[in-house]
Every structure is written in structure tokens, then in C-alpha cells.
Design an enzyme around this catalytic site. Sequence first.
Site, PDB file in Angstrom:
ATOM      1  N   ARG A 112       0.840  -1.194   0.000  1.00  0.00           N
ATOM      2  CA  ARG A 112       0.000   0.000   0.000  1.00  0.00           C
ATOM      3  C   ARG A 112       0.880   1.251   0.000  1.00  0.00           C
ATOM      4  O   ARG A 112       1.956   1.250   0.616  1.00  0.00           O
ATOM      5  CB  ARG A 112      -0.833  -0.035   1.279  1.00  0.00           C
ATOM      6  CG  ARG A 112      -1.776   1.129   1.509  1.00  0.00           C
ATOM      7  CD  ARG A 112      -2.926   1.101   0.594  1.00  0.00           C
ATOM      8  NE  ARG A 112      -4.041   1.910   1.051  1.00  0.00           N
ATOM      9  CZ  ARG A 112      -5.029   2.279   0.253  1.00  0.00           C
ATOM     10  NH1 ARG A 112      -5.054   1.937  -1.025  1.00  0.00           N
ATOM     11  NH2 ARG A 112      -6.034   3.000   0.728  1.00  0.00           N
ATOM     12  N   THR A 386     -10.106   0.500  -9.724  1.00  0.00           N
ATOM     13  CA  THR A 386      -9.048  -0.347  -9.191  1.00  0.00           C
ATOM     14  C   THR A 386      -9.014  -1.558 -10.103  1.00  0.00           C
ATOM     15  O   THR A 386      -9.835  -1.670 -10.999  1.00  0.00           O
ATOM     16  CB  THR A 386      -9.426  -0.736  -7.738  1.00  0.00           C
ATOM     17  OG1 THR A 386      -9.330   0.421  -6.932  1.00  0.00           O
ATOM     18  CG2 THR A 386      -8.548  -1.819  -7.129  1.00  0.00           C
ATOM     19  N   ASN A 406      -6.240   4.448  -7.102  1.00  0.00           N
ATOM     20  CA  ASN A 406      -7.405   4.999  -6.412  1.00  0.00           C
ATOM     21  C   ASN A 406      -8.446   5.433  -7.440  1.00  0.00           C
ATOM     22  O   ASN A 406      -9.234   4.617  -7.871  1.00  0.00           O
ATOM     23  CB  ASN A 406      -7.037   6.128  -5.452  1.00  0.00           C
ATOM     24  CG  ASN A 406      -8.183   6.420  -4.492  1.00  0.00           C
ATOM     25  OD1 ASN A 406      -9.106   5.609  -4.387  1.00  0.00           O
ATOM     26  ND2 ASN A 406      -8.157   7.539  -3.811  1.00  0.00           N
ATOM     27  N   SER A 457      -7.761   1.109   3.559  1.00  0.00           N
ATOM     28  CA  SER A 457      -8.223   0.632   2.250  1.00  0.00           C
ATOM     29  C   SER A 457      -9.385  -0.338   2.415  1.00  0.00           C
ATOM     30  O   SER A 457      -9.586  -0.916   3.485  1.00  0.00           O
ATOM     31  CB  SER A 457      -7.064  -0.090   1.560  1.00  0.00           C
ATOM     32  OG  SER A 457      -7.493  -0.705   0.370  1.00  0.00           O
ATOM     33  N   GLY A 479     -13.898   0.459  -4.617  1.00  0.00           N
ATOM     34  CA  GLY A 479     -13.825   1.293  -3.409  1.00  0.00           C
ATOM     35  C   GLY A 479     -14.531   0.602  -2.254  1.00  0.00           C
ATOM     36  O   GLY A 479     -14.331  -0.590  -2.016  1.00  0.00           O
TER      37      GLY A 479
HETATM   38  O1  DON Z   1      -7.938   1.327  -1.249  1.00  0.00           O
HETATM   39  C1  DON Z   1      -9.112   1.574  -1.448  1.00  0.00           C
HETATM   40  O2  DON Z   1     -10.028   1.116  -0.791  1.00  0.00           O
HETATM   41  C2  DON Z   1      -9.458   2.465  -2.614  1.00  0.00           C
HETATM   42  N1  DON Z   1      -8.368   3.342  -2.905  1.00  0.00           N
HETATM   43  C3  DON Z   1      -9.783   1.601  -3.758  1.00  0.00           C
HETATM   44  C4  DON Z   1     -10.311   2.413  -4.859  1.00  0.00           C
HETATM   45  C5  DON Z   1     -11.107   1.597  -5.723  1.00  0.00           C
HETATM   46  O3  DON Z   1     -11.377   0.435  -5.540  1.00  0.00           O
HETATM   47  C6  DON Z   1     -11.628   2.271  -6.845  1.00  0.00           C
HETATM   48  N2  DON Z   1     -12.208   1.280  -7.724  1.00  0.00           N
HETATM   49  N3  DON Z   1     -12.842   0.840  -8.394  1.00  0.00           N
END
Ligand code: DON
Length: 583
Positions: A112, A386, A406, A457, A479
Site C-alpha cells: 500500500r 481499481t 485509487n 483501504s 472502493g
Molecule cells: O484502497 C481503497 O479502498 C481504494 N483506494 C480503492 C479504490 C477503488 O477500488 C476504486 N475502484 N474501483
Amino acid sequence: MDPGYEPSYSPHFVLSFMQKSVLLLLLLVSLSSCDSQVSVENKLDQGMVVSAHPLASEVGRSILLKGGNAFDAAIATNFALAVVYPRAGNLGGGGFATFRLQNGGYGSLDFRERAPKDARRDMYLDSLGEVVPDLSKKGPLSIGVPGTVEGMVQLHKKYGKLSWRDVVAPAIELAEGGHALSPYNAEMLFRYQKEFHEVNEDTILFTAQGWLPGDILYQPALASTLKLIAAEGRDGFYKGITAKYMTESINDRGGILSIRDLKTYEAIWRETVRDSIGEYTIVSMAPPSSGGVAILQLLKSYMMLKPDKLKPNSSEYIHFISEIAKRVYSDRAQYLGDPDFVQVPIDSLISEAYLRKRMAGINLNTNSSSADIEGPQVEVIESHETTHLSVVDENGNCVSLTTTLNSNFGSKLFISEAGFFMNNEMDDFSAKPGTPNQFGLLGAEANAIAPKKRMLSSMSPTIVLKNGQPHFILGTPGGSTIITNVFLNILNLIEHDMSPKEAVDFPRFHHQWLPDVIYLEYKLADSSLISELSLKGHDVEIWNSIGLQEAIYINDSLEVFGVHDETRGEGIALGTKEMNPQP
Ligand code: DON
């Protein structure tokens, strides 16, 4: 020198006949015990790679066919995604890998991003203490110290079988030789032109006319960076010319990423979060991901408290799971953060005793208002871009890896001389903890910004074992929805007896405590379901689609099936033998 102190690698070390016989015996014993871990009858029928881009999956498969193991293939696929899937695949981001070894061990690696050493807890606030819009989301100050390259180096050092150069080579070829843009990736590069221009000067990626499907994208600068990484390992990225390009591009625009931040970045081996539910063991990511804890809270609460005859995706089911999810996401906001900075009570949070107490207020008929659920009253705000990849090799090594910039294209800041985008992961911190919100309540201290701290995260690379054998390897972007998505997919498979394809296709929903809304995929936008949920007191919002699972399923006969989320997006599963159909 006393021969007793002679190092065993000394050319002068001479073995007696007796010593040789003992060594031979030891060797035979150790070989036979290795064999029993990888014995033919335990071999899977094939290796498999599932990722969000066909070219990346193809790279992974070619590495398996070359004799690489699941780690080699995952690393090569991940580097290929950095080339062919630039909105989320990355060198300038970070992620997590959860793995299961062929000998039955588990582990996980946290690569990370972390806050630069000059980050401050109030760095996104103005003089009145208000959050400055976009500062943590776009441009130089939104960037965390990237972890992906170090993550790949460490995974390879410990578990790789092919040479490092071999696993980086396919990505170099794709960057240098070019690849044809898929319709979706062309559209994404086109859609973000305006933001690219706001943050960067013109480069090859930012032509005025944009991009069309089938256009060939050549990335010579990225190829040069990948060559440096292939030749020098982590130093090719965290030191020398690449580090100079990164720090100069970022800091000339007002950022705070230093050479020292890059030099000192470390990936961290973490204990997985895991627990058993009947014959299944769930192995997932520990903090600074909230995924493992939250998924186990959801699964265990559901299994302990489920009312009889709950039909999947009925209003009763969606209501019940939403009520559990509210409490789980409230705990997430209150307790979860970087374990090197805050104590996270993992064992208590996933214990049955705690969960029974925590879920006690659930009423099967009525929405309990999120405002009444004890917690720090901050919204879980995350974006939705992501990418996840799953790999298994014939020997049963499994890698579940989620990585991100992100947002789409992260901070939008492109290091043009080095050919890659930087993340905007700083936005995953709570920008304003400790300051009373509009309800006068305190924000999430556990996830406050601090120098060198990792932001919380939701990424949840997960492996489900059945009677100790790998059974389901899964993960998704999305996310905050990642957690409910992984949970629902596991539930569909182990509780509702769906086939893996049905489990992944099945319409999804999501609740994250705040805002107090149930999000339904459009396939669930049925007026009677919505009015039943309204009668229970819920607000409902319709979303087009939630997440993109890239999963692998292994049945009891050790046959391997790729389960790409084909109704929701691009991606592909590729096996080392003929493809088994999606089960
Ligand atoms: O680490 C996290 O939870 C976010 N930065 C992830 C972002 C994310 O999954 C965006 N996606 N589709």
C-alpha cells in the site's frame, strides 16, 4: 582455522563417506516430503489467470506455460496491466496480495502507498479548517509514496521461480511494441483528456483529438522505466533517474514527495485475517485494509443470525444484510487504520461474542437509522477504479492481488519522462478527523493523516479454502463496495449453493452505513422490491453496476475454472489447458 568453523560453502569442505550417506538420506527424506506437498494426485488440472485485460491475462498464462509459478504469473500480469490498463494498473500506485502456498501455508503482502514524510494531518484544510475541494483527489498533493514496484520485487524475491527479467519482459514488449486500445480503454483516455490537461503538459497520452478503439498506444518512456526495473530491481524505480523524474514532476507542481520517501519505502509481510465457517476457511487482507475484518464480520454475523427461509435478493434479505453492513462499516470507520500507527482489535472485532452484541439492535422489519448507530459519524467516501487479478498454478499456489491508483488514472499527474500516472491515494485518509462534523460528532482518528502512515483501504484480495484445499480466489475493484461485493459472492457460493458463474452474475447491492442508503444494481430496480424496502424505512439508489470480479473456482475434483464477471466489464480468464467453460 578450526575446521569446525569452516563455512559449508568452502571448497575445502570434504565429506566423509558416513557424512555423505547421512546427507543423502536427509535429501531423500526432504524430497519425499516436498513431493507429498505437490504429489500428482494433488495437482490441479491446470493453471489459470484472470484479469481485467486479455493481453495481461495472456502474459500471465504465457509465464505459467514457461514453467513460472503463480507468483511469477501474478507479477508479470500486474506489470502488463500497468501498460495495457493505465487507468488502474500501475507502477505509481499500490495494493495488496493474499496468497496460499502449495504446502498449505498462507501469507499476504502489503504494498500500500504511505503518506510522504512531510504530510500533515491538516494538509487538506484551509485557514478556516474546511476541507479544500479536490486537493486530496487531484494533482501533486494527492499522491502517496508508491508501493507496487517494491511489492512485486519482494513477492518475486521470496516466492518467484523464473528470473526477474523474465517476469518483467512481457510488459516491456507491450509498452515498446504497442497495443491496440480496447473500446473501453480508448473511451477512458478520451473522457479524461480535460483533467489530464488541467494537471499536466501535453504528452503522447494527451493528444487533442483523443483516442479511438484500435488505435495503437506506444509507450516508449514506460518501456524505458520497465527496462530499468528489469535491470536494477527496486533501485530502477525508487532511486536514480526514475526517482528524479517523479520527484521533479510532482514537486515542481507543488507536491511533497521526496527522494528519501522513495528510498525508504517498504512493503510489509502481514498475517492474513482468517477464520473458518464450517468446512470453509476465509483468508483475506489485514489492516491497513479493512477488507478481511469487515468480510469476516459480515459473514459470521450473517451465519449466526440469519432468519429462516431468507431468499437471496428478496427485500427481507437485502434489509437484513444492509443492517449488518451498517454496523460493520461503522466499526470500520471507528477502529480500522494502519496497524503500525493504531491498535486494531482484530480478534475482538471478528469474535462471535462481540458480533452478537454489535448486531443485537437489528430489527428484521425496520431500518435502524444510521445516525443512531454508534460510530464516528464520518462518511466512507471512496472512488470506484481499481483492478484485481487471480492466479493459480497447477501445484496449487494461489495469488489474489488487488492494485489501484485509487481514482481512474489516480491523481491524473503523469510522469511523462517515465511514462506512468501517480496515484491519488492520500484521499483514502480522513482529511478532517477529530473535527466535529455537522452532527457535532468526532471523526475517524484511526485513519488520520500522519507522516509515513498507510491510508485505510477496502481492497480485499481473498482466498476461500474448502477442507483446506483452494476453492475460490476472488477480488474486485469498487472502493467501499469491494467489501460487500466479496462477501455477497462468497455467500452466494457457500450458502446459497449457486454455481460460481451464478454467484458472480447475481445482482449486487451495497450499504456502507453513511450515507444511509441502499445501492441496488439496476438489475434489481424492480418497483415492488423498491417499495418493500421503502416500507421498511430505506432510501434506495440505483447504480448501473457494482464491481468487477476476477475469480477462480476449483472444484472437489481439482478442476480449475476461470470466473470473469462478464456481464459487468472487460477482462478474461485464460487457463494453461483448454478452457473449462464457466461453471
Ligand atoms: O484502497 C481503497 O479502498 C481504494 N483506494 C480503492 C479504490 C477503488 O477500488 C476504486 N475502484 N474501483
